[in-house]
Design a protein around this motif. Structure first.
Motif, PDB file in Angstrom:
ATOM      1  N   ALA A  87       0.899  -1.107  -0.170  1.00 18.17           N
ATOM      2  CA  ALA A  87      -0.058  -0.271   0.421  1.00 18.17           C
ATOM      3  C   ALA A  87       0.521   1.274   0.118  1.00 18.17           C
ATOM      4  CB  ALA A  87      -0.609  -0.038   1.658  1.00 18.17           C
ATOM      5  N   ARG A  88       1.851   0.938   0.860  1.00 16.69           N
ATOM      6  CA  ARG A  88       3.044   2.274   0.532  1.00 16.69           C
ATOM      7  C   ARG A  88       3.681   2.566  -0.580  1.00 16.69           C
ATOM      8  NH1 ARG A  88       1.372   0.754   5.017  1.00 16.69           N
ATOM      9  NH2 ARG A  88       0.791   2.586   7.368  1.00 16.69           N
ATOM     10  N   PHE A  89       4.776   1.376  -1.083  1.00 16.28           N
ATOM     11  CA  PHE A  89       5.679   1.300  -2.137  1.00 16.28           C
ATOM     12  C   PHE A  89       5.365   0.329  -2.776  1.00 16.28           C
ATOM     13  CE2 PHE A  89       7.283   0.622   1.882  1.00 16.28           C
ATOM     14  CZ  PHE A  89       8.168   2.124   2.363  1.00 16.28           C
ATOM     15  N   SER A  90       5.783   0.727  -3.902  1.00 14.21           N
ATOM     16  CA  SER A  90       5.303  -0.568  -5.799  1.00 14.21           C
ATOM     17  C   SER A  90       5.991  -1.666  -5.434  1.00 14.21           C
ATOM     18  CB  SER A  90       5.963  -0.125  -6.701  1.00 14.21           C
ATOM     19  OG  SER A  90       7.575   0.328  -6.592  1.00 14.21           O
ATOM     20  N   ALA A  91       5.240  -2.583  -6.078  1.00 14.85           N
ATOM     21  CA  ALA A  91       5.766  -3.998  -6.024  1.00 14.85           C
ATOM     22  C   ALA A  91       6.552  -3.802  -6.335  1.00 14.85           C
ATOM     23  CB  ALA A  91       4.842  -4.837  -7.023  1.00 14.85           C
ATOM     24  N   LYS A  92       7.466  -3.127  -7.859  1.00 14.16           N
ATOM     25  CA  LYS A  92       8.286  -3.385  -8.311  1.00 14.16           C
ATOM     26  C   LYS A  92       9.848  -3.063  -7.289  1.00 14.16           C
ATOM     27  CE  LYS A  92      11.994  -1.259 -11.596  1.00 14.16           C
ATOM     28  NZ  LYS A  92      11.616  -0.334 -12.811  1.00 14.16           N
ATOM     29  N   VAL A 137       4.691 -12.619  -2.819  1.00 17.94           N
ATOM     30  CA  VAL A 137       3.282 -11.836  -2.412  1.00 17.94           C
ATOM     31  C   VAL A 137       3.450 -10.547  -3.478  1.00 17.94           C
ATOM     32  CG1 VAL A 137       1.341 -10.385  -1.209  1.00 17.94           C
ATOM     33  CG2 VAL A 137       2.893 -12.548  -0.584  1.00 17.94           C
ATOM     34  N   ALA A 138       4.626  -9.681  -3.769  1.00  9.26           N
ATOM     35  CA  ALA A 138       4.564  -8.245  -4.592  1.00  9.26           C
ATOM     36  C   ALA A 138       4.199  -9.324  -6.057  1.00  9.26           C
ATOM     37  CB  ALA A 138       5.609  -7.640  -4.309  1.00  9.26           C
ATOM     38  N   LEU A 139       4.846 -10.004  -6.368  1.00  8.02           N
ATOM     39  CA  LEU A 139       4.718 -10.432  -7.312  1.00  8.02           C
ATOM     40  C   LEU A 139       3.205 -10.995  -8.144  1.00  8.02           C
ATOM     41  CD1 LEU A 139       6.155 -11.783 -10.415  1.00  8.02           C
ATOM     42  CD2 LEU A 139       6.644 -13.907  -9.593  1.00  8.02           C
ATOM     43  N   ARG A 140       3.064 -12.120  -7.247  1.00  4.67           N
ATOM     44  CA  ARG A 140       1.878 -13.015  -7.539  1.00  4.67           C
ATOM     45  C   ARG A 140      -0.060 -11.881  -7.333  1.00  4.67           C
ATOM     46  NH1 ARG A 140       2.061 -18.521  -4.451  1.00  4.67           N
ATOM     47  NH2 ARG A 140       2.949 -20.158  -5.769  1.00  4.67           N
ATOM     48  N   SER A 141       0.805 -10.770  -6.402  1.00  8.41           N
ATOM     49  CA  SER A 141      -0.719  -9.407  -6.089  1.00  8.41           C
ATOM     50  C   SER A 141      -0.884  -9.153  -7.409  1.00  8.41           C
ATOM     51  CB  SER A 141      -0.433  -8.774  -5.427  1.00  8.41           C
ATOM     52  OG  SER A 141       0.868  -8.766  -5.288  1.00  8.41           O
ATOM     53  N   SER A 142       0.582  -8.850  -7.978  1.00 11.83           N
ATOM     54  CA  SER A 142       0.677  -7.623  -9.053  1.00 11.83           C
ATOM     55  C   SER A 142       0.204  -8.466  -9.970  1.00 11.83           C
ATOM     56  CB  SER A 142       2.177  -6.661  -9.384  1.00 11.83           C
ATOM     57  OG  SER A 142       2.015  -6.213  -7.610  1.00 11.83           O
ATOM     58  N   ILE A 143       0.572  -9.285 -10.765  1.00  8.28           N
ATOM     59  CA  ILE A 143      -0.082 -10.245 -12.425  1.00  8.28           C
ATOM     60  C   ILE A 143      -1.225  -9.128 -12.810  1.00  8.28           C
ATOM     61  CG2 ILE A 143      -0.727 -12.213 -13.059  1.00  8.28           C
ATOM     62  CD1 ILE A 143       1.759 -13.222 -11.299  1.00  8.28           C
ATOM     63  N   THR A 200      17.272  -7.858 -13.807  1.00  7.82           N
ATOM     64  CA  THR A 200      15.920  -8.644 -14.649  1.00  7.82           C
ATOM     65  C   THR A 200      15.206  -7.268 -14.519  1.00  7.82           C
ATOM     66  OG1 THR A 200      16.738 -10.843 -14.877  1.00  7.82           O
ATOM     67  CG2 THR A 200      14.330 -10.372 -15.518  1.00  7.82           C
ATOM     68  N   VAL A 201      14.633  -7.071 -12.688  1.00 13.90           N
ATOM     69  CA  VAL A 201      13.586  -6.577 -12.322  1.00 13.90           C
ATOM     70  C   VAL A 201      13.488  -4.868 -11.915  1.00 13.90           C
ATOM     71  CG1 VAL A 201      13.342  -6.309  -9.815  1.00 13.90           C
ATOM     72  CG2 VAL A 201      12.523  -7.861 -10.257  1.00 13.90           C
ATOM     73  N   ALA A 202      14.757  -4.174 -12.288  1.00 11.23           N
ATOM     74  CA  ALA A 202      15.204  -3.032 -12.469  1.00 11.23           C
ATOM     75  C   ALA A 202      14.782  -2.281 -13.688  1.00 11.23           C
ATOM     76  CB  ALA A 202      16.849  -2.638 -11.496  1.00 11.23           C
ATOM     77  N   LEU A 203      15.137  -3.876 -15.150  1.00  9.77           N
ATOM     78  CA  LEU A 203      15.051  -2.847 -16.675  1.00  9.77           C
ATOM     79  C   LEU A 203      13.833  -2.993 -16.736  1.00  9.77           C
ATOM     80  CD1 LEU A 203      18.613  -5.067 -17.492  1.00  9.77           C
ATOM     81  CD2 LEU A 203      17.820  -2.664 -16.591  1.00  9.77           C
ATOM     82  N   ALA A 207       4.210  -2.745 -13.031  1.00  7.55           N
ATOM     83  CA  ALA A 207       3.299  -2.515 -12.088  1.00  7.55           C
ATOM     84  C   ALA A 207       2.474  -2.932 -11.187  1.00  7.55           C
ATOM     85  CB  ALA A 207       1.774  -2.358 -13.425  1.00  7.55           C
ATOM     86  N   GLY A 208       1.950  -2.105 -10.398  1.00  8.32           N
ATOM     87  CA  GLY A 208       1.194  -3.335  -9.427  1.00  8.32           C
ATOM     88  C   GLY A 208       2.409  -1.928  -7.427  1.00  8.32           C
ATOM     89  N   GLY A 209       1.231  -3.156  -7.218  1.00  2.00           N
ATOM     90  CA  GLY A 209       1.365  -1.594  -5.648  1.00  2.00           C
ATOM     91  C   GLY A 209       1.220  -0.627  -5.178  1.00  2.00           C
ATOM     92  N   LYS A 210       2.288   0.450  -4.654  1.00  2.00           N
ATOM     93  CA  LYS A 210       1.415   1.489  -4.699  1.00  2.00           C
ATOM     94  C   LYS A 210       1.165   2.944  -5.822  1.00  2.00           C
ATOM     95  CE  LYS A 210       3.150   5.809  -2.725  1.00  2.00           C
ATOM     96  NZ  LYS A 210       4.226   6.724  -2.267  1.00  2.00           N
TER      97      LYS A 210
END
Length: 477
Positions: A87-92, A137-143, A200-203, A207-210
């Motif tokens: 809720a505060r930070f991005s999934a990335k 959790v960040a991955l699955r909730s942001s798919i 990979t994530v940085a590049l 989307a998702g999260g905050k």
């Protein structure tokens, strides 16, 4: 005025643009899954290498149990807080720092002097357990934000396939890597896998999260008024606990589904603990052969199931749904029980294949189901689910370890997975009752397919008036 779904003058161009956007998002997701598979290889590699290193360093089996307990406890706590973090930070950012944290703590272990190795091992268990849960959790909730609601089953299946292949490679190579190049090189390889995933994530734009609140608001505008209060509380931050439980109460039967997932994790602890004992009874001189072969065949079944699911969803536009999760749990639990019944090895191989396929089915069905929650509730639901899974597995490991001293592996696995079958039957009855009670509303401007904000593919896939609702659709008060 035409409807939003009606034909427009520029529909061909719009359709081409949508196709291009879909191709780009799917290509990016494939790169993300490749990085995730590499880090998963490191995770399964260090499961073996670290346990061996702990035992060699301390000379006590109890230390291995403590190491695993700390790792599970860290995952338990991370599951409780990850919804608030999303809720505060991005999934990335969460996925990026989860990999950076795991790579950094492996470097600490490599550089630690001998007098601090025990403390470094405890730090590794805390960080690996917590960061693994945060990333998952960040991955699955942001798919759904990454690939679109209508492609979530495909994306789930692809990520599970990557993880299954990484599990086979990690378990199969761990002993060879440790014996050939030693622990330090194994830990360096493990650290490198987390660095690769972090890069990979940085590049990639993820989307998702905050910032997903706007999409959650769109979901609320489509009639999900029962979750309005929960979404406001989700944004408020400090009240993350009520929001997590509200996420389970938002859809009928969802709480029971998460509870079944926890009981299933309890059952999983039984076959994980019993396999080495059962394998030793089959071949005391080389017990690792049966365990490795069993998990390799299991993974083949899992990967095969993902291929079938991907083709099914691509052809029909539907996901396997909640019923697939319930039936898959029953089949998977029954297969694991049968695996310890003393059948010939060829029959046991078929049983392992079925267990893997059913496990793959339940994973996709469960993940896809939770992803139908509004975005601001989704992270809390996945976090609470991870907490239940870690709790079930951790408690199971304690009880199963004690039970295996007195009872046979078949008996212990039988009552552990038998409990999962009982809860799964209750869940299936609950789902059937909900579908029978679903009112048959009209289709049209005032009906299921005409609800404000509901996309065409969602109306086809989970239309309440057809009684085949596929997701955790929020109740409407």
């Amino acid at each position: 005025m035409g409807s939003a779904d009606g034909p427009t003058a520029d529909e061909p161009d719009g359709g081409s643009r949508k196709t291009r956007d879909t191709e780009v998002s799917e290509r990016r997701f494939r790169f993300l899954v490749a990085g995730y598979a590499v880090s998963s290889y490191g995770t399964f590699l260090n499961m073996v290498a670290l346990n061996l290193f702990v035992y060699e360093t301390t000379g006590r089996a109890l230390a291995m149990g403590l190491f695993m307990a700390v790792r599970l406890a860290s995952g338990f706590v991370a599951g409780l807080v990850v919804g608030g973090l999303l809720a505060r930070f991005s999934a990335k950012s969460i996925m990026l720092w989860a990999n950076v944290g795991q790579g950094a703590v492996m470097l600490v272990l490599i550089l630690a002097p001998e007098s601090l190795v025990t403390g470094a091992l405890m730090a590794v268990s805390v960080v690996i357990g917590a960061c693994g849960t945060l990333f998952m959790v960040a991955l699955r909730s942001s798919i759904p934000e990454m690939v679109g609601e209508d492609r979530r089953a495909w994306a789930n299946s692809l990520s599970i396939t990557g993880r299954s292949m990484a599990m086979v490679a990690g378990f199969a190579s761990a002993g060879v890597v440790v014996s050939l190049v030693g622990y330090t090189a194994a830990f360096l390889l493990d650290m490198a896998t987390f660095v690769i995933c972090a890069v990979t994530v940085a590049l990639l734009p993820i989307a998702g999260g905050k910032g997903a609140g706007s999409e959650a608001g769109a979901a609320g505008a489509s009639g999900a008024s029962g979750a309005g209060k929960g979404e406001k509380e989700a944004k408020s931050g400090p009240r993350w606990r009520p929001v997590a439980f509200l996420a389970l109460a938002a859809a009928p039967g969802l709480g029971l589904m998460v509870a079944l997932r926890g009981v299933d994790a309890f059952g999983s602890s039984s076959h994980n603990a019993a396999l080495p004992i059962y394998s030793t009874s089959l071949d005391a001189s080389n017990p690792a052969v049966f365990v490795s072969a069993f998990w390799c065949v299991w993974a083949l079944g899992n990967i095969g199931a993902q291929q079938v699911i991907q083709r099914y969803t691509q052809r029909t536009g539907k996901t396997v749904g909640a019923l697939g999760f319930g039936y898959g749990t029953v089949v998977m639990s029954a297969a694991f029980i049968a695996a310890f019944a003393g059948f010939p090895l060829a029959v046991t191989a078929v049983i392992a294949l079925i267990a893997g396929a059913a496990d793959g089915l339940t994973e996709v069905a469960y993940t896809s189901h939770l992803q139908t929650l509004p975005a601001t509730l989704r992270g809390h639901a996945f976090g609470l689910s991870a907490t239940f899974e870690n709790l079930g597995f951790g408690v199971g490991m304690i009880l199963v370890a004690a039970a295996l001293d007195r009872f046979s592996p078949l008996a212990v696995v039988g009552w552990s997975h038998g409990a999962a079958i009982v809860v799964a039957v209750v869940f299936l009855l609950r789902v059937a009752a909900l579908r029978r009670a679903e009112p048959a509303g009209p289709v049209g401007p005032a009906g299921g397919a005409g609800r404000a904000g509901l996309r065409k593919e969602e109306a086809v896939e989970g239309r309440p008036d057809r009684g085949d609702r596929d997701g955790a659709e929020v109740s409407r008060g």
